[in-house]
Enzyme design. Structure first.
Site, PDB file in Angstrom:
ATOM      1  N   ASP A 174     -73.963  15.340 -25.378  1.00 21.50           N
ATOM      2  CA  ASP A 174     -74.215  14.389 -26.459  1.00 21.50           C
ATOM      3  C   ASP A 174     -74.406  12.989 -25.869  1.00 21.50           C
ATOM      4  OD1 ASP A 174     -74.168  13.383 -29.227  1.00 21.50           O
ATOM      5  OD2 ASP A 174     -72.226  12.547 -28.659  1.00 21.50           O
ATOM      6  N   ASP A 181     -74.365   9.318 -28.042  1.00 24.94           N
ATOM      7  CA  ASP A 181     -73.529   8.255 -28.613  1.00 24.94           C
ATOM      8  C   ASP A 181     -72.097   8.743 -28.828  1.00 24.94           C
ATOM      9  OD1 ASP A 181     -72.778   5.816 -29.577  1.00 24.94           O
ATOM     10  OD2 ASP A 181     -74.202   5.772 -31.230  1.00 24.94           O
TER      11      ASP A 181
END
Length: 256
Positions: A10, A12
């Site tokens: 991932d 953010d």
């Protein structure tokens, strides 16, 4: 601890927090590159092209990767609809350049009246007219696709509407549920595995959000690594029946 041939990661909350760097994340990516371990950033953000993501990582976080390391929900959406039917290549799109370019690169043309697909993602300039066209197209038989279900996005002002909020309006108007592509749905994970060229038992999903990153891994039978640098808290995870495969406070703790 199992050794993995590839990493799905991932962005953010895991690699950075908004505009704030996470120093351990750069060291984590540097180690993957040093060891020659394949990795793919898997993000629900459909607004940006991979080129823009790469530029942001380089200029703001001193992380240097290629577009081949980036897989957005826009790319996954384009891959998904392109694989449904080779004869159907028209779409009405509510979304930003990242989503539209991904579809264009797959040979899609943009059609307002009778599109094969109506694809809805985050659009910073969404209008009633766009909602109207999407609603009419879906009610006339166009297949309804949503990039991701994230209802909110964090920015410097707080939690603002995300793609899921935009899609929900169309769902309400059409009385139909979209086919969702992004995390935590298995679709984006299946396409990401195809892109990285590995099977689900050869990779691990790394993220900060149980409800998207970790659930995406769980639903796809992929091991998961939750890092406590973003959304999810220890209290939240304690309440979950299915836990992440691994939990760490910082990416510096992970041993390759």
């Amino acid at each position: 601890m199992k050794s993995y041939k590839g990493y799905l990661i991932d962005l953010d909350g895991t690699i950075y927090r908004g505009k704030e760097p996470i120093p351990a994340a750069k060291r984590f990516i540097d180690k993957l590159q040093e060891k020659g371990i394949p990795f793919l950033f898997v993000t629900n953000n459909s607004t940006q092209t991979p080129e823009k993501v790469v530029q942001n990582l380089s200029e703001n976080f001193d992380i240097h990767v290629s577009v081949d390391n980036v897989y957005t929900s826009g790319l996954a959406t384009a891959d998904y609809v392109a694989d449904l039917d080779e004869q159907k290549r028209s779409a009405y799109v509510i979304g930003e350049s990242g989503l539209k370019k991904a579809l264009f690169d797959k040979g899609f043309t943009f059609e307002e009246e009778q599109p094969d697909y109506t694809i809805v993602g985050l659009d910073y300039d969404v209008t009633y007219h766009k909602f109207e066209l999407a609603t009419l197209a879906i009610r006339n038989g166009s297949r309804f696709i949503g990039t991701n279900a994230d209802t909110n996005l964090p920015n410097e002002r707080g939690l603002v509407p995300g793609a899921g909020s935009v899609i929900s309006l169309v769902e309400c108007a059409t009385q139909q549920r979209a086919t969702y592509i992004g995390k935590p749905e298995p679709i984006i994970m299946e396409k990401a595995l195809k892109r990285i060229g590995l099977s689900n038992n050869e990779v691990i999903m790394v993220g900060d959000n149980y409800m998207t990153d970790i659930l995406a891994g769980i639903r796809s039978n992929i091991d998961t690594l939750l890092v406590y640098t973003g959304v999810s808290t220890h209290k939240l995870i304690e309440q979950k029946e299915i836990k992440p495969t691994y939990e760490i406070e910082s990416l510096d703790e992970w041993k390759f």
